[in-house]
Design an enzyme around this catalytic site. Structure first.
Site, PDB file in Angstrom:
ATOM      1  N   ASP A 118     -13.298 -54.081 -15.684  1.00  0.00           N
ATOM      2  CA  ASP A 118     -13.762 -53.398 -14.466  1.00  0.00           C
ATOM      3  C   ASP A 118     -14.692 -52.240 -14.809  1.00  0.00           C
ATOM      4  O   ASP A 118     -14.369 -51.424 -15.681  1.00  0.00           O
ATOM      5  CB  ASP A 118     -12.561 -52.803 -13.716  1.00  0.00           C
ATOM      6  N   ASP A 163      -9.289 -51.666 -13.446  1.00  0.00           N
ATOM      7  CA  ASP A 163      -9.203 -50.208 -13.361  1.00  0.00           C
ATOM      8  C   ASP A 163      -7.855 -49.803 -12.749  1.00  0.00           C
ATOM      9  O   ASP A 163      -7.536 -48.617 -12.646  1.00  0.00           O
ATOM     10  CB  ASP A 163     -10.400 -49.608 -12.612  1.00  0.00           C
ATOM     11  N   SER A 164      -7.031 -50.811 -12.389  1.00  0.00           N
ATOM     12  CA  SER A 164      -5.643 -50.546 -12.011  1.00  0.00           C
ATOM     13  C   SER A 164      -4.890 -49.938 -13.196  1.00  0.00           C
ATOM     14  O   SER A 164      -3.764 -49.463 -13.036  1.00  0.00           O
ATOM     15  CB  SER A 164      -4.955 -51.827 -11.525  1.00  0.00           C
ATOM     16  N   GLU A 209     -16.967 -53.651  -7.702  1.00  0.00           N
ATOM     17  CA  GLU A 209     -16.546 -53.769  -6.299  1.00  0.00           C
ATOM     18  C   GLU A 209     -17.737 -53.557  -5.376  1.00  0.00           C
ATOM     19  O   GLU A 209     -18.523 -52.619  -5.584  1.00  0.00           O
ATOM     20  CB  GLU A 209     -15.470 -52.718  -5.987  1.00  0.00           C
ATOM     21  N   GLU A 245      -9.760 -59.665  -2.256  1.00  0.00           N
ATOM     22  CA  GLU A 245      -8.478 -58.946  -2.234  1.00  0.00           C
ATOM     23  C   GLU A 245      -8.026 -58.673  -0.808  1.00  0.00           C
ATOM     24  O   GLU A 245      -8.774 -58.113   0.009  1.00  0.00           O
ATOM     25  CB  GLU A 245      -8.603 -57.623  -3.026  1.00  0.00           C
ATOM     26  N   LYS A 284     -16.652 -56.528 -13.963  1.00  0.00           N
ATOM     27  CA  LYS A 284     -16.383 -56.699 -12.525  1.00  0.00           C
ATOM     28  C   LYS A 284     -16.746 -55.418 -11.788  1.00  0.00           C
ATOM     29  O   LYS A 284     -16.433 -54.317 -12.255  1.00  0.00           O
ATOM     30  CB  LYS A 284     -14.911 -57.057 -12.286  1.00  0.00           C
TER      31      LYS A 284
HETATM   32  O1  KIV Z   1      -8.015 -53.433 -11.064  1.00  0.00           O
HETATM   33  C1  KIV Z   1      -7.402 -54.476 -10.772  1.00  0.00           C
HETATM   34  O2  KIV Z   1      -6.283 -54.742 -11.239  1.00  0.00           O
HETATM   35  C2  KIV Z   1      -8.044 -55.405  -9.846  1.00  0.00           C
HETATM   36  C3  KIV Z   1      -7.197 -56.526  -9.317  1.00  0.00           C
HETATM   37  C4  KIV Z   1      -6.275 -56.034  -8.284  1.00  0.00           C
HETATM   38  C5  KIV Z   1      -8.024 -57.651  -8.836  1.00  0.00           C
HETATM   39  O3  KIV Z   1      -9.173 -55.241  -9.514  1.00  0.00           O
END
Ligand code: KIV
Length: 278
Positions: free
Chosen positions: A97, A58-59, A129, A196, A127
């Site tokens: 994510d 989600d980055s 969090e 992280e 994924k």
């Molecule tokens: O969204 C992302 O890029 C991440 C990484 C920093 C692990 O979750």
């Protein structure tokens, strides 16, 4: 996709990386390499280069859309990125994510969003969090047959709660909770856990205790694998230089020179040449 004698999935002559393979890698002490990607072109390049896992993070909210946090990105947008990446990948395991707000509420909604993300992207894993606070959502998604990768330590979706991107779990209380959360994620069946920005020693302790692989970003060397945001490690994002980031290229410089040369060629009528014309 087909299956060989040992039951491995393969695309052409390449063995597909699966949750089972990640487990084997941990058992054999083989480190797991993971990078983010958000589009077809870059995903194809890093897949053929041999990356084990591609994270559609989600980055994308920061890197692709220029937002200051990961919070604004939506399920629809993550599906768009996930599907684009899947179109370019043959071998790597692709993890997408779940965005902020799509699983923190009730587990029923979390499964509905997770099923939609899996159907529409055809990705291999999702994924999420968090630990104890979201464990019922994680359990429900796993019950639907969807592999889940956990994410502990600095969780960017909670940035407004922390108020800072500083290293997490330096104090005993938070370190203890992180260890408990990691145990819980393993117990419910997560296939791996991203750690992280936490102290290397704590990451090593979690990694030594768990049988599922840990993948670190800013978590030191005593983990089972490493992940970086691709644009950061390729040097495209000049303004971001945390201590954990190693730059493997200066794409900012490469792209700038190429574009400057192109502008000069267009302005001087040096492009296109007779050979480049019909
Ligand atoms: O969204 C992302 O890029 C991440 C990484 C920093 C692990 O979750």
């Amino acid at each position: 996709m087909s299956e060989d004698k040992k039951g491995y999935l393969s695309a052409g002559n390449q063995k597909k990386v699966t949750t089972h393979r990640l487990q084997e890698m941990k058992q054999h002490g083989e480190k797991i390499s993971m990078l983010t990607a958000y589009d077809y072109s870059m995903a194809s390049v890093i897949d053929q280069a041999g990356i084990d896992v591609i994270l559609v993070g989600d980055s994308a909210s920061n890197v692709m859309a220029g937002n200051t946090t990961t919070l604004p990105i939506t399920v629809d947008q993550m599906i768009y990125h996930g599907k684009s990446v899947m179109n370019g990948v043959k071998r790597a395991m692709v993890v997408v994510d779940m965005p902020f707000g799509s699983y923190q509420g009730n587990p029923y909604e979390a499964v509905t969003n997770a099923v939609r993300m899996m159907k529409e992207t055809q990705a291999d894993c999702l994924k999420l969090e968090g630990g104890k606070e979201v464990i019922e959502s994680i359990r429900a998604i796993l019950h639907a047959g969807i592999p889940v990768m956990g994410h502990l330590g600095l969780m960017p979706q909670s940035i407004n709660k922390y108020g800072t991107y500083a290293v997490r779990a330096k104090e005993e209380d938070e370190a203890g909770k992180l260890l408990e959360d990691a145990r819980m994620l393993q117990k419910v069946g997560c296939c791996a856990i991203v750690l992280e920005k936490i102290p290397a020693e704590l990451a090593g302790k979690v990694t030594a205790e768990l049988v599922v692989p840990t993948i670190g970003i800013g978590a030191g060397p005593y983990v089972d694998g490493q992940v970086l945001v691709m644009q950061d490690m390729l040097g495209l994002n000049k303004g971001f230089s945390p201590r954990f980031l190693r730059r493997y290229a200066d794409l900012f410089g490469v792209v700038t020179s190429a574009v400057q040369q192109y502008v000069q060629d267009v302005k001087s009528s040096g492009f296109p040449s007779a050979e480049e014309s019909y």
